[in-house]
Design an enzyme around this catalytic site. Structure first.
Site, PDB file in Angstrom:
ATOM      1  CB  SER A   1      55.626  59.113 121.685  1.00 53.27           C
ATOM      2  OG  SER A   1      56.159  59.540 122.921  1.00 53.27           O
TER       3      SER A   1
ATOM      4  CD  GLU B   1      63.630  63.965 120.810  1.00 52.40           C
ATOM      5  OE1 GLU B   1      62.917  64.516 121.669  1.00 52.40           O
ATOM      6  OE2 GLU B   1      64.884  63.944 120.861  1.00 52.40           O
TER       7      GLU B   1
ATOM      8  CG  ASP C   1      70.178  74.235 124.346  1.00 50.07           C
ATOM      9  OD1 ASP C   1      69.806  74.600 125.475  1.00 50.07           O
ATOM     10  OD2 ASP C   1      70.309  73.048 123.999  1.00 50.07           O
TER      11      ASP C   1
ATOM     12  CG  PHE D   1      73.636  64.325 124.318  1.00 44.79           C
ATOM     13  CD1 PHE D   1      73.496  65.370 123.416  1.00 44.79           C
ATOM     14  CD2 PHE D   1      72.514  63.895 125.008  1.00 44.79           C
ATOM     15  CE1 PHE D   1      72.267  65.973 123.203  1.00 44.79           C
ATOM     16  CE2 PHE D   1      71.283  64.484 124.815  1.00 44.79           C
ATOM     17  CZ  PHE D   1      71.154  65.531 123.905  1.00 44.79           C
TER      18      PHE D   1
ATOM     19  CG  HIS E   1      59.104  61.061 124.029  1.00 44.43           C
ATOM     20  ND1 HIS E   1      58.240  61.078 122.945  1.00 44.43           N
ATOM     21  CD2 HIS E   1      60.109  61.919 123.710  1.00 44.43           C
ATOM     22  CE1 HIS E   1      58.694  61.920 122.027  1.00 44.43           C
ATOM     23  NE2 HIS E   1      59.839  62.431 122.457  1.00 44.43           N
TER      24      HIS E   1
END
Length: 290
Positions: free
Chosen positions: A11, A13, A105, A211, A261
């Site tokens: 999958s 994102e 967040d 990140f 994913h």
């Protein structure tokens, strides 16, 4: 659908672009990624629901363009229980039944509302009260940065599953042994739901380090050595990134983990190359396809 040792399930994102030019590029990206025959796409949701309208627009675009299921990320921070319940009901009424449920967040300077849901486990339970959603939740092989310890983090994951989540998708972790140990601990804790390995193909190594520092994911020294000096060599960097991600998928498959994913960052090149190494891309759509 879940993969087997020979046929992994994947999958992808995506995130909602901020500009119309970005949306146009994303249409091309979706066309390219669809060639890998993913099980579904997911679209992220900004802190405090700040991208709500853009997320819904991209979910609709991807669904219309591919005919595939699209999971809408959904967070509960920054909103009251009544607001979350109304949004959940709207999802159900509009046929949007696949959700990635996250606490989320908080935007800078905000705190949790006193009348809000406190965490993703409570959000999962709230969604279940509205309908038979297909719910994915997050899992953290290296422990969530705000968790008291690894045991508390695992207890929270079990609450999410027990409250009705269908599967857990891991935060990316480049140390494959860390992922495998986490899966073993989850099974020992009584978590039987599928655990999907989150895979982060490296598009920009310096950006990845920044990140990762914010989300509690470690970047091994060996990766720094592999990507050193490749800032101005995009083709070589893409080949190295493909090799790193493909090798991780291979090792995970050998251990029986076959659901992946991909955090694509809206950049299809390396993700598609990894899928091809896994035998999942029968054809490549031209990069400028409409």
């Amino acid at each position: 659908m879940t993969g087997t040792s020979d046929t992994p399930s994947i999958s992808f994102e995506l995130f909602p672009p901020k500009t119309e030019a970005g949306v146009t590029r994303l249409r091309d990206t979706v066309a390219q990624l669809s060639a890998a025959d993913p099980e579904y796409f997911s679209v992220t949701y900004g802190a405090g629901g700040t991208t709500r309208d853009r997320t819904a627009r991209i979910v609709e675009m991807v669904a219309n363009r591919t005919g595939l299921p699209v999971a809408h990320h959904f967070t509960c921070v920054g909103a009251s229980r009544a607001e979350i319940d109304r949004q959940a009901q709207a999802f159900w009424d509009n046929g949007m039944h696949r959700i990635v449920a996250l606490r989320g967040d908080l935007p800078a300077g905000q705190s949790l509302p006193e009348d809000g849901y406190n965490d993703a486990a409570e959000l999962v339970a709230a969604l279940r009260r509205k309908g038979d959603f297909d719910i994915s939740v997050a899992a953290y092989p290296e422990v969530h940065p705000e968790a008291r310890d690894a045991a508390a983090d695992m207890d929270h994951l079990k609450r999410k599953i027990d409250n009705g989540a269908a599967r857990a998708i891991t935060q990316y972790a480049f140390d494959t042994d860390t992922v495998l140990r986490f899966v073993d601990r989850a099974r020992a804790a009584g978590i039987d739901a599928p655990i999907v390995a989150g895979i982060m193909p490296v598009a920009n190594f310096e950006g990845l380090k920044r990140f990762s520092a914010g989300c509690g994911a470690s970047v091994p020294d060996w990766m720094g050595q592999m990507f050193d000096g490749l800032d101005d060599a995009p083709e070589t960097r893409a080949m190295v990134a493909t090799g790193v991600a493909a090798e991780q998928c291979r090792r995970l498959m050998e251990a029986g983990i076959t659901d992946f994913h991909f955090y694509t960052l809206n950049q299809p090149k390396v993700t598609l190359a990894v899928c091809r190494t896994l035998g999942l891309t029968p054809s490549i759509v031209a990069e400028n396809a409409a």
